[in-house]
Design a protein around this motif. Structure first.
Motif, PDB file in Angstrom:
ATOM      1  N   GLY A  21       0.159  20.616   6.787  1.00 18.51           N
ATOM      2  CA  GLY A  21       0.845  19.321   6.787  1.00 18.51           C
ATOM      3  C   GLY A  21      -0.108  18.144   6.859  1.00 18.51           C
ATOM      4  N   VAL A  22      -1.107  18.238   7.733  1.00 19.08           N
ATOM      5  CA  VAL A  22      -2.111  17.172   7.841  1.00 19.08           C
ATOM      6  C   VAL A  22      -2.866  17.035   6.526  1.00 19.08           C
ATOM      7  CG1 VAL A  22      -4.285  16.496   8.975  1.00 19.08           C
ATOM      8  CG2 VAL A  22      -2.379  17.358  10.357  1.00 19.08           C
ATOM      9  N   PHE A  23      -3.289  18.158   5.978  1.00 18.58           N
ATOM     10  CA  PHE A  23      -4.085  18.122   4.752  1.00 18.58           C
ATOM     11  C   PHE A  23      -3.253  17.625   3.565  1.00 18.58           C
ATOM     12  CE2 PHE A  23      -6.821  20.127   1.392  1.00 18.58           C
ATOM     13  CZ  PHE A  23      -7.928  19.335   1.650  1.00 18.58           C
ATOM     14  N   ARG A  24      -2.003  18.022   3.480  1.00 17.41           N
ATOM     15  CA  ARG A  24      -1.121  17.558   2.400  1.00 17.41           C
ATOM     16  C   ARG A  24      -0.996  16.026   2.455  1.00 17.41           C
ATOM     17  NH1 ARG A  24       1.992  21.212   1.877  1.00 17.41           N
ATOM     18  NH2 ARG A  24       2.126  21.964   0.193  1.00 17.41           N
ATOM     19  N   HIS A  25      -0.832  15.504   3.663  1.00 12.66           N
ATOM     20  CA  HIS A  25      -0.743  14.051   3.866  1.00 12.66           C
ATOM     21  C   HIS A  25      -2.019  13.363   3.370  1.00 12.66           C
ATOM     22  CE1 HIS A  25       0.614  10.387   5.939  1.00 12.66           C
ATOM     23  NE2 HIS A  25      -0.646  10.236   6.278  1.00 12.66           N
ATOM     24  N   LEU A  26      -3.174  13.906   3.744  1.00 14.56           N
ATOM     25  CA  LEU A  26      -4.455  13.326   3.326  1.00 14.56           C
ATOM     26  C   LEU A  26      -4.631  13.408   1.809  1.00 14.56           C
ATOM     27  CD1 LEU A  26      -6.869  14.673   6.102  1.00 14.56           C
ATOM     28  CD2 LEU A  26      -5.932  12.355   5.875  1.00 14.56           C
ATOM     29  N   LEU A  27      -4.234  14.520   1.216  1.00 16.96           N
ATOM     30  CA  LEU A  27      -4.335  14.665  -0.244  1.00 16.96           C
ATOM     31  C   LEU A  27      -3.466  13.639  -0.967  1.00 16.96           C
ATOM     32  CD1 LEU A  27      -4.235  18.546  -0.685  1.00 16.96           C
ATOM     33  CD2 LEU A  27      -6.206  17.048  -1.044  1.00 16.96           C
ATOM     34  N   ASN A  28      -2.262  13.431  -0.458  1.00 19.77           N
ATOM     35  CA  ASN A  28      -1.371  12.436  -1.063  1.00 19.77           C
ATOM     36  C   ASN A  28      -1.972  11.044  -0.962  1.00 19.77           C
ATOM     37  OD1 ASN A  28       0.614  14.246  -1.931  1.00 19.77           O
ATOM     38  ND2 ASN A  28       1.698  14.151   0.018  1.00 19.77           N
ATOM     39  N   ARG A  55       7.969  22.880  18.527  1.00 20.51           N
ATOM     40  CA  ARG A  55       7.032  21.978  19.207  1.00 20.51           C
ATOM     41  C   ARG A  55       5.966  21.472  18.247  1.00 20.51           C
ATOM     42  NH1 ARG A  55       5.314  26.211  23.559  1.00 20.51           N
ATOM     43  NH2 ARG A  55       5.449  27.401  21.632  1.00 20.51           N
ATOM     44  N   ALA A  56       5.530  22.327  17.325  1.00 25.65           N
ATOM     45  CA  ALA A  56       4.553  21.914  16.311  1.00 25.65           C
ATOM     46  C   ALA A  56       5.178  20.895  15.363  1.00 25.65           C
ATOM     47  CB  ALA A  56       4.040  23.126  15.530  1.00 25.65           C
ATOM     48  N   ILE A  57       6.420  21.133  14.970  1.00 28.00           N
ATOM     49  CA  ILE A  57       7.131  20.198  14.090  1.00 28.00           C
ATOM     50  C   ILE A  57       7.250  18.833  14.764  1.00 28.00           C
ATOM     51  CG2 ILE A  57       9.361  19.663  13.015  1.00 28.00           C
ATOM     52  CD1 ILE A  57       9.714  22.705  12.578  1.00 28.00           C
ATOM     53  N   ALA A  58       7.647  18.829  16.035  1.00 27.71           N
ATOM     54  CA  ALA A  58       7.830  17.568  16.774  1.00 27.71           C
ATOM     55  C   ALA A  58       6.508  16.813  16.919  1.00 27.71           C
ATOM     56  CB  ALA A  58       8.445  17.853  18.144  1.00 27.71           C
ATOM     57  N   ALA A  59       5.448  17.519  17.279  1.00 25.80           N
ATOM     58  CA  ALA A  59       4.139  16.867  17.446  1.00 25.80           C
ATOM     59  C   ALA A  59       3.654  16.294  16.122  1.00 25.80           C
ATOM     60  CB  ALA A  59       3.120  17.867  18.001  1.00 25.80           C
ATOM     61  N   ALA A  60       3.828  17.046  15.044  1.00 28.13           N
ATOM     62  CA  ALA A  60       3.398  16.584  13.724  1.00 28.13           C
ATOM     63  C   ALA A  60       4.216  15.364  13.294  1.00 28.13           C
ATOM     64  CB  ALA A  60       3.536  17.712  12.703  1.00 28.13           C
ATOM     65  N   ARG A  61       5.507  15.426  13.494  1.00 32.50           N
ATOM     66  CA  ARG A  61       6.395  14.329  13.095  1.00 32.50           C
ATOM     67  C   ARG A  61       6.025  13.023  13.809  1.00 32.50           C
ATOM     68  NH1 ARG A  61      11.934  16.850  12.623  1.00 32.50           N
ATOM     69  NH2 ARG A  61      11.228  17.549  10.604  1.00 32.50           N
ATOM     70  N   LYS A  62       5.621  13.127  15.092  1.00 34.01           N
ATOM     71  CA  LYS A  62       5.204  11.938  15.847  1.00 34.01           C
ATOM     72  C   LYS A  62       4.031  11.224  15.175  1.00 34.01           C
ATOM     73  CE  LYS A  62       6.512  13.107  20.571  1.00 34.01           C
ATOM     74  NZ  LYS A  62       6.022  13.506  21.883  1.00 34.01           N
ATOM     75  N   ARG A  63       3.224  11.996  14.436  1.00 36.36           N
ATOM     76  CA  ARG A  63       2.053  11.424  13.768  1.00 36.36           C
ATOM     77  C   ARG A  63       2.274  11.191  12.274  1.00 36.36           C
ATOM     78  NH1 ARG A  63      -3.425  13.711  16.609  1.00 36.36           N
ATOM     79  NH2 ARG A  63      -2.540  13.983  18.686  1.00 36.36           N
ATOM     80  N   GLY A  64       3.490  11.413  11.831  1.00 29.87           N
ATOM     81  CA  GLY A  64       3.828  11.137  10.440  1.00 29.87           C
ATOM     82  C   GLY A  64       3.589  12.278   9.472  1.00 29.87           C
ATOM     83  N   TYR A  65       3.476  13.505   9.995  1.00 28.79           N
ATOM     84  CA  TYR A  65       3.281  14.683   9.141  1.00 28.79           C
ATOM     85  C   TYR A  65       4.564  15.499   9.102  1.00 28.79           C
ATOM     86  CZ  TYR A  65      -1.538  13.510  10.381  1.00 28.79           C
ATOM     87  OH  TYR A  65      -2.713  12.844  10.602  1.00 28.79           O
ATOM     88  N   GLU A  66       4.857  16.047   7.944  1.00 31.21           N
ATOM     89  CA  GLU A  66       6.034  16.905   7.793  1.00 31.21           C
ATOM     90  C   GLU A  66       5.568  18.344   7.615  1.00 31.21           C
ATOM     91  OE1 GLU A  66       9.395  18.305   8.158  1.00 31.21           O
ATOM     92  OE2 GLU A  66       9.258  16.127   8.316  1.00 31.21           O
ATOM     93  N   ILE A  67       5.948  19.216   8.559  1.00 35.21           N
ATOM     94  CA  ILE A  67       5.529  20.622   8.461  1.00 35.21           C
ATOM     95  C   ILE A  67       6.703  21.588   8.505  1.00 35.21           C
ATOM     96  CG2 ILE A  67       3.309  20.091   9.530  1.00 35.21           C
ATOM     97  CD1 ILE A  67       4.333  21.706  12.000  1.00 35.21           C
ATOM     98  N   ASP A 140      -5.300  16.667  16.907  1.00 36.49           N
ATOM     99  CA  ASP A 140      -6.570  15.914  16.977  1.00 36.49           C
ATOM    100  C   ASP A 140      -7.663  16.664  16.225  1.00 36.49           C
ATOM    101  OD1 ASP A 140      -5.388  13.987  18.622  1.00 36.49           O
ATOM    102  OD2 ASP A 140      -6.205  14.849  20.475  1.00 36.49           O
ATOM    103  N   TYR A 141      -7.786  17.945  16.521  1.00 42.29           N
ATOM    104  CA  TYR A 141      -8.814  18.771  15.881  1.00 42.29           C
ATOM    105  C   TYR A 141      -8.581  18.889  14.377  1.00 42.29           C
ATOM    106  CZ  TYR A 141     -10.370  20.490  20.492  1.00 42.29           C
ATOM    107  OH  TYR A 141     -10.871  20.604  21.762  1.00 42.29           O
ATOM    108  N   LEU A 142      -7.325  19.107  14.003  1.00 42.44           N
ATOM    109  CA  LEU A 142      -7.012  19.294  12.588  1.00 42.44           C
ATOM    110  C   LEU A 142      -7.208  18.018  11.783  1.00 42.44           C
ATOM    111  CD1 LEU A 142      -3.874  21.606  12.831  1.00 42.44           C
ATOM    112  CD2 LEU A 142      -6.226  22.251  12.210  1.00 42.44           C
ATOM    113  N   GLU A 143      -6.869  16.880  12.362  1.00 38.96           N
ATOM    114  CA  GLU A 143      -7.091  15.617  11.652  1.00 38.96           C
ATOM    115  C   GLU A 143      -8.574  15.431  11.361  1.00 38.96           C
ATOM    116  OE1 GLU A 143      -3.314  12.968  13.242  1.00 38.96           O
ATOM    117  OE2 GLU A 143      -5.171  12.937  14.393  1.00 38.96           O
ATOM    118  N   ASP A 144      -9.412  15.762  12.315  1.00 35.37           N
ATOM    119  CA  ASP A 144     -10.856  15.653  12.151  1.00 35.37           C
ATOM    120  C   ASP A 144     -11.360  16.638  11.089  1.00 35.37           C
ATOM    121  OD1 ASP A 144     -13.604  15.151  12.540  1.00 35.37           O
ATOM    122  OD2 ASP A 144     -13.693  16.366  14.362  1.00 35.37           O
TER     123      ASP A 144
END
Length: 163
Positions: A21-28, A55-67, A140-144
């Motif tokens: 999800g993080v990587f898809r967002h960055l690619l877009n 919990r992963a979906i909720a955390a990702a959504r808070k940062r604007g990622y859809e997983i 945090d780690y994945l965004e980096d």
């Protein structure tokens, strides 16, 4: 020519779909979604067919990622041929991948955090048995690390365009 990246954790319900999800967002954002293929998988079949952890979906959504759109799957023999980069979240999953992967494709296997620039940790910790703070730390780690992977695929895309 498309570069293909596969993110891998144990069950494919927390870390690897979050990385996807993080990587898809960055690619877009980078305008590279049409030249980079991505997916995620697990080394084990514990959660095959299940949606990502709530919990992963909720955390990702808070940062604007859809997983929440995918379903867990186990890595296949085809994946080792199909993908250019197969990124494991931790040592245990890297070891499992190394045992399954044909020698010809071993060079594709790497730890995800190899691409991190900000964090020095070698692995992305499994948040499954912890609280919400673990899912936030994973992001945090994945965004980096995903920024580092983006740099690599951007270079590859530029090289292919120039050829």
């Amino acid at each position: 020519m498309m570069t293909k990246v596969l993110f891998v954790c144990m069950g494919n319900i927390c870390r690897s779909p979050s990385a996807e999800g993080v990587f898809r967002h960055l690619l877009n954002e980078a305008g590279l979604a049409d030249v980079v293929g991505i997916d995620s998988a697990g080394t084990h079949n514990f959660h095959v067919g299940e949606a990502p952890d709530a919990r992963a979906i909720a955390a990702a959504r808070k940062r604007g990622y859809e997983i929440g759109h995918g379903h867990a799957r186990q890595i296949t023999a085809e994946d080792f041929r199909e993908y250019d980069l197969i990124l494991a979240m931790d040592w245990e999953n890297l070891s499992a991948l190394q045992q399954q992967c044909p020698k010809l494709h071993q060079h594709k296997l790497m730890l995800m955090m190899r691409f991190a620039n900000e964090f020095e940790e070698a692995t992305v910790p499994d948040p499954y048995y912890g609280g919400p703070e673990g899912f936030s730390k994973v992001l945090d780690y994945l965004e980096d690390a995903c920024q580092g992977v983006l740099e690599l695929v951007r270079k590859r895309a530029t090289q292919y365009q120039a050829a």
